[in-house]
Write a protein that holds these residues in place. Structure first.
Motif, mmCIF file in Angstrom:
data_model
loop_
_atom_site.group_PDB
_atom_site.id
_atom_site.type_symbol
_atom_site.label_atom_id
_atom_site.label_comp_id
_atom_site.label_asym_id
_atom_site.label_seq_id
_atom_site.Cartn_x
_atom_site.Cartn_y
_atom_site.Cartn_z
ATOM 1 N N HIS A 143 0.785 -1.179 0.010
ATOM 2 C CA HIS A 143 -0.209 -0.141 -0.012
ATOM 3 C C HIS A 143 0.948 1.361 0.239
ATOM 4 C CE1 HIS A 143 -3.242 -2.860 1.278
ATOM 5 N NE2 HIS A 143 -4.030 -1.954 1.267
ATOM 6 N N CYS A 144 0.377 2.361 -0.459
ATOM 7 C CA CYS A 144 0.969 3.440 -0.376
ATOM 8 C C CYS A 144 0.406 4.394 0.947
ATOM 9 C CB CYS A 144 0.893 4.430 -1.798
ATOM 10 S SG CYS A 144 1.714 3.848 -3.089
ATOM 11 N N ILE A 145 0.878 5.247 1.485
ATOM 12 C CA ILE A 145 0.418 5.909 2.833
ATOM 13 C C ILE A 145 0.830 7.117 2.970
ATOM 14 C CG2 ILE A 145 2.617 5.287 4.156
ATOM 15 C CD1 ILE A 145 0.775 4.498 6.428
ATOM 16 N N SER A 146 -0.087 7.931 3.498
ATOM 17 C CA SER A 146 0.342 9.330 3.830
ATOM 18 C C SER A 146 -0.356 9.439 5.165
ATOM 19 C CB SER A 146 -0.730 10.240 2.878
ATOM 20 O OG SER A 146 -0.567 11.587 3.059
ATOM 21 N N THR A 147 0.375 10.169 5.999
ATOM 22 C CA THR A 147 0.006 10.479 7.262
ATOM 23 C C THR A 147 0.223 11.857 7.777
ATOM 24 O OG1 THR A 147 2.268 10.228 8.228
ATOM 25 C CG2 THR A 147 0.954 8.324 8.055
ATOM 26 N N LYS A 148 -0.583 12.601 8.330
ATOM 27 C CA LYS A 148 -0.321 13.730 8.977
ATOM 28 C C LYS A 148 -0.572 13.796 10.361
ATOM 29 C CE LYS A 148 -2.547 16.947 6.418
ATOM 30 N NZ LYS A 148 -3.503 17.856 6.213
ATOM 31 N N VAL A 149 0.543 14.393 11.119
ATOM 32 C CA VAL A 149 0.774 14.702 12.630
ATOM 33 C C VAL A 149 0.791 16.154 13.053
ATOM 34 C CG1 VAL A 149 2.023 14.128 14.692
ATOM 35 C CG2 VAL A 149 1.610 12.349 12.664
ATOM 36 N N THR A 150 0.061 16.504 14.134
ATOM 37 C CA THR A 150 0.048 17.805 14.420
ATOM 38 C C THR A 150 0.952 18.059 15.573
ATOM 39 O OG1 THR A 150 -2.057 18.439 13.641
ATOM 40 C CG2 THR A 150 -1.037 19.927 15.211
ATOM 41 N N ALA A 151 1.986 18.454 15.616
ATOM 42 C CA ALA A 151 3.072 18.707 16.722
ATOM 43 C C ALA A 151 3.617 20.148 16.684
ATOM 44 C CB ALA A 151 4.436 17.733 16.373
ATOM 45 N N GLY A 152 3.385 20.753 17.820
ATOM 46 C CA GLY A 152 3.804 22.053 18.414
ATOM 47 C C GLY A 152 2.974 22.909 17.487
ATOM 48 N N GLY A 153 2.014 22.882 17.373
ATOM 49 C CA GLY A 153 1.036 23.765 16.473
ATOM 50 C C GLY A 153 1.371 23.530 14.948
ATOM 51 N N GLU A 154 2.233 22.702 14.392
ATOM 52 C CA GLU A 154 2.481 22.635 12.943
ATOM 53 C C GLU A 154 1.974 21.264 12.602
ATOM 54 O OE1 GLU A 154 6.539 22.572 9.973
ATOM 55 O OE2 GLU A 154 6.799 22.786 12.230
ATOM 56 N N SER A 155 1.770 21.169 11.420
ATOM 57 C CA SER A 155 1.187 19.968 10.853
ATOM 58 C C SER A 155 2.237 19.393 9.855
ATOM 59 C CB SER A 155 -0.326 20.119 9.836
ATOM 60 O OG SER A 155 -0.542 19.166 9.135
ATOM 61 N N ILE A 156 2.564 18.089 10.227
ATOM 62 C CA ILE A 156 3.758 17.491 9.466
ATOM 63 C C ILE A 156 3.119 16.230 8.587
ATOM 64 C CG2 ILE A 156 5.790 16.208 9.849
ATOM 65 C CD1 ILE A 156 5.906 17.505 12.557
ATOM 66 N N THR A 157 3.636 16.520 7.439
ATOM 67 C CA THR A 157 2.985 15.127 6.575
ATOM 68 C C THR A 157 4.147 14.434 5.988
ATOM 69 O OG1 THR A 157 1.197 16.689 5.669
ATOM 70 C CG2 THR A 157 1.747 14.637 4.290
ATOM 71 N N MET A 158 4.069 12.955 6.126
ATOM 72 C CA MET A 158 4.767 12.274 5.668
ATOM 73 C C MET A 158 4.160 10.955 4.687
ATOM 74 S SD MET A 158 6.195 11.286 9.492
ATOM 75 C CE MET A 158 4.768 11.403 10.228
ATOM 76 N N LYS A 159 4.890 10.661 3.661
ATOM 77 C CA LYS A 159 4.286 9.688 2.601
ATOM 78 C C LYS A 159 5.480 8.633 2.520
ATOM 79 C CE LYS A 159 1.927 13.543 0.314
ATOM 80 N NZ LYS A 159 0.571 13.084 0.487
ATOM 81 N N GLY A 160 4.653 7.369 2.087
ATOM 82 C CA GLY A 160 5.631 6.371 1.753
ATOM 83 C C GLY A 160 4.977 4.991 1.661
ATOM 84 N N CYS A 161 5.435 3.830 2.152
ATOM 85 C CA CYS A 161 4.893 2.661 1.567
ATOM 86 C C CYS A 161 4.528 1.887 3.136
ATOM 87 C CB CYS A 161 6.114 1.914 0.958
ATOM 88 S SG CYS A 161 6.608 2.255 -0.568
ATOM 89 N N ALA A 162 3.755 1.014 2.858
ATOM 90 C CA ALA A 162 3.019 0.307 4.181
ATOM 91 C C ALA A 162 2.436 -1.001 3.824
ATOM 92 C CB ALA A 162 2.230 1.102 4.937
ATOM 93 N N SER A 163 2.563 -1.884 4.737
ATOM 94 C CA SER A 163 2.074 -3.234 4.704
ATOM 95 C C SER A 163 0.590 -3.057 4.950
ATOM 96 C CB SER A 163 2.817 -4.180 5.498
ATOM 97 O OG SER A 163 3.994 -4.544 5.366
ATOM 98 N N LYS A 164 -0.238 -4.242 4.370
ATOM 99 C CA LYS A 164 -1.633 -4.091 4.675
ATOM 100 C C LYS A 164 -1.993 -4.174 6.184
ATOM 101 C CE LYS A 164 -5.908 -6.912 3.702
ATOM 102 N NZ LYS A 164 -6.376 -8.172 2.976
ATOM 103 N N LEU A 165 -1.081 -4.611 7.129
ATOM 104 C CA LEU A 165 -1.782 -4.519 8.474
ATOM 105 C C LEU A 165 -1.588 -3.243 9.121
ATOM 106 C CD1 LEU A 165 -1.994 -6.140 11.147
ATOM 107 C CD2 LEU A 165 0.623 -5.972 11.407
ATOM 108 N N VAL A 166 -0.626 -2.407 8.807
ATOM 109 C CA VAL A 166 -0.505 -1.025 9.110
ATOM 110 C C VAL A 166 -1.794 -0.089 8.666
ATOM 111 C CG1 VAL A 166 0.774 1.091 9.144
ATOM 112 C CG2 VAL A 166 1.899 -1.229 9.071
#
Length: 207
Positions: free
Chosen positions: A136-159
Motif C-alpha cells: 500500500h501507499c500511505i500518507s500520514t499527517k501529525v500535528t506537533a507544536g502547532g505545526e502540521s507534519i505530513t509524511m508519505k511512503g509505503c506500508a504493509s496491509k496490517l498498518v
C-alpha cells in the motif's frame, strides 16, 4: 448422568484448548522478564514480536515482547518513509511455552515493484521503491507544536487495517492508505519529522 457429563464438558473444554505461554512486556528500559500466563481464548497461540525502527539505514531502536496471540496477529509488516522505517516481525507456535525465544531478526527486504511518493524536505514528489510486504501507499499527517507534519511512503496491509487507522487518531494523527502506484498524491507539504512515526507505530502495534 449424561447431563452431568455435558456440564463438565462445557466447563473443562476451554481449559483443554488453551495454551500456557510466556508473557514479556517491555518496560522503560526496553527489556522485560518472562512470566507464565494462560491464554484467555481458545485458539490463541504463543507469540513473540520484534519491532525494529531504522533511520537513515541504521537501526534506531528495537523492542521485543511476548504474549498470547491469534493467528492474524502473527505477521510480518513494515511502514516505510524512505529515511525512516519500522519493521514488525512476529512468530507464533502451538505448544506450551514455545515462545521462549525472541521473534527472529527481520530479513533484508528487497524491492517488490510497488512505487509510492515520499517526502524529501518540502518536496513530496520523490519516488520510494516499496519493499517486502509493503503493498500500500500511505500518507500520514501529525500535528506537533502547532505545526502540521505530513509524511508519505509505503506500508504493509496490517498498518492500513481499520483498527490501526482508528488507533492513530487517538494519538492525534491522520492516516490514509491506498493501492496502486503513486496513489498517495505528490502535493508539496512542510518538512516532515519522519522519526515521529516510530513511537506512533509502536503504540499502535503493542497496545
Amino acid at each position: 448422568m449424561h447431563l452431568l457429563t455435558l456440564i463438565f464438558g462445557f466447563v473443562l473444554l476451554p481449559k483443554a484448548h488453551t495454551l500456557t505461554c510466556y508473557e514479556c512486556v517491555p518496560g522503560h528500559s526496553g527489556t522485560c522478564q518472562n512470566k507464565a500466563i494462560e491464554c484467555p481464548l481458545s485458539g490463541q497461540q504463543c507469540g513473540a514480536l520484534r519491532l525494529t525502527s531504522y533511520a537513515g539505514g541504521s537501526k534506531l531502536a528495537e523492542v521485543n515482547s511476548k504474549s498470547c496471540a491469534l493467528a492474524p496477529e502473527c505477521v510480518e509488516a513494515s511502514i516505510n518513509f524512505g529515511i525512516s522505517k519500522t519493521v514488525i516481525n512476529s512468530k507464533c507456535c502451538n505448544s506450551d511455552f514455545c515462545n521462549d525465544q525472541p521473534a527472529p531478526v527481520p530479513s533484508k527486504s528487497i524491492a517488490n515493484g510497488k512505487k509510492c511518493f515520499q517526502c524529501k524536505g518540502k518536496d513530496c514528489t520523490a519516488t520510494l521503491n516499496c519493499e517486502g510486504t509493503e503493498d500500500h501507499c500511505i500518507s500520514t499527517k501529525v500535528t506537533a507544536g502547532g505545526e502540521s507534519i505530513t509524511m508519505k511512503g509505503c506500508a504493509s496491509k496490517l498498518v492500513c487495517a481499520p483498527e490501526a487507522t482508528a488507533m492513530s487518531k487517538t494519538f492525534g494523527a491522520e492516516l490514509s492508505c491506498c493501492q496502486g502506484n503513486y496513489c498517495n498524491s505528490a502535493s508539496s507539504t512542510s518538512a516532515g519529522l519522519l522519526l515521529l512515526v516510530a513511537p506512533l507505530v509502536s503504540l499502535v502495534v503493542l497496545s
